[in-house]
Scaffold this active site. Structure first.
Site, PDB file in Angstrom:
ATOM      1  N   ASP A  20       0.839  -1.144   0.269  1.00 54.42           N
ATOM      2  CA  ASP A  20      -0.034  -0.164   0.033  1.00 54.42           C
ATOM      3  C   ASP A  20       1.010   1.335  -0.024  1.00 54.42           C
ATOM      4  O   ASP A  20       2.180   1.225   0.392  1.00 54.42           O
ATOM      5  CB  ASP A  20      -0.960   0.076   1.262  1.00 54.42           C
ATOM      6  CG  ASP A  20      -2.087   1.033   1.159  1.00 54.42           C
ATOM      7  OD1 ASP A  20      -2.306   1.567   0.053  1.00 54.42           O
ATOM      8  OD2 ASP A  20      -2.813   1.205   2.308  1.00 54.42           O
ATOM      9  N   ASN A  68     -10.828  -2.364  -6.110  1.00 51.82           N
ATOM     10  CA  ASN A  68     -10.068  -1.607  -6.931  1.00 51.82           C
ATOM     11  C   ASN A  68     -10.454  -1.263  -8.359  1.00 51.82           C
ATOM     12  O   ASN A  68     -10.125  -0.242  -9.105  1.00 51.82           O
ATOM     13  CB  ASN A  68      -8.692  -2.210  -7.365  1.00 51.82           C
ATOM     14  CG  ASN A  68      -7.537  -1.906  -6.296  1.00 51.82           C
ATOM     15  OD1 ASN A  68      -6.676  -2.865  -6.046  1.00 51.82           O
ATOM     16  ND2 ASN A  68      -7.864  -1.248  -5.240  1.00 51.82           N
TER      17      ASN A  68
END
Ligand code: FPP
Length: 243
Positions: A20, A68
């Protein structure tokens, strides 16, 4: 082997990483999100290779979550194009280092180019035994569990026959040990729908480093922390026995 490595004693058998912070890494430098993802992608193979060198048997990387898809289309296209580049560039190295590629997630929703590239890479590396690299792509932990339940029901099993073991055998990680260590970069302290069933007992490690900055030294630091936690656990067990 470095003296420090010898002192680790305990390595995870299965390491899972949430990569991330590519976007924030780019923002800090006045770069675009795409440039952040590119820097993140450049960081993937060095970490894979180091895990392989150390003898970690399973490495699972969260490359694209089912959430996503909500990102802007151009960003999604960049992520998939980076995936293709990665497979093209590093397939020979996966072969050379005897790493088997496996995927977690529903690949059918991916662009055909990436589906074919992944299938090809999985076929070519299927017999490699030094390490398994799981790429979680279009993956969501809750959906994985729901699909496992559907598949069990489709087999007509009775309620009594459904055990944790049976459920585990219907997950994408079938036949693999559960991750014993989970690393998330970028300071966020969430699981974000990642390996929900498999991480029930995992040690969790959160670092503020953004993924493009999470280098081999940062990986070593995390692994030392894992070894320390294992040793502490050992002491508690010993003292209980001594009582
Ligand atoms: C999070 O950054 C990362 C991702 C969305 C996926 C990880 C993708 C890569 C490392 C590149 C491609 C992967 C491979 C396997 C070649 P973010 O955009 O959520 O960062 P932010 O939270 O700072 O915005």
């Amino acid at each position: 082997m470095e003296a420090r490595e010898a002192a680790w004693q305990v390595l995870p058998k299965h390491l899972a990483i949430i990569m991330d912070g590519n976007g924030r890494w780019a923002k800090e430098r006045g770069l675009t999100r795409s440039q952040g993802h590119r820097a993140g992608a450049e960081n993937v193979y060095p970490i894979v290779s180091e895990c392989r060198r150390l003898g970690i048997a399973y490495l699972t990387l969260y490359a694209f979550s089912s959430e996503n898809w909500q990102r802007p289309k151009p960003e999604i296209q960049v992520l998939f194009s980076l995936l293709s580049d990665f497979l093209r560039r590093f397939l020979p190295q996966l072969e050379q280092e005897q790493i088997r590629l496996h995927t977690l997630g529903d690949l059918t929703a991916l662009p055909l180019t990436q589906q074919l590239a992944l299938q090809h890479a999985m076929q070519v590396t299927a017999k490699n035994q030094a390490m398994t690299l799981n790429l979680a792509i279009n993956y969501g932990g809750r959906m994985e569990i729901v699909n496992a339940v559907k598949s069990i029901m489709a087999q007509g099993l009775t309620a009594d026959a459904v055990t944790e073991q049976v459920l585990a055998e219907h997950l994408y990680t079938k036949g693999q040990p559960d991750p014993d260590f989970l690393i998330r970069t970028s300071g966020e302290q969430r699981l974000s729908n990642y390996l929900l069933f498999q991480c029930a007992y995992s040690e969790l490690y959160f670092t503020s480093a953004f993924w493009p900055d999470f280098d081999v030294a940062a990986l070593h630091e995390a692994l030392h922390e894992f070894a320390r936690r294992q040793r502490r656990f050992g002491k508690i067990e010993d003292s209980k026995q001594a009582e």
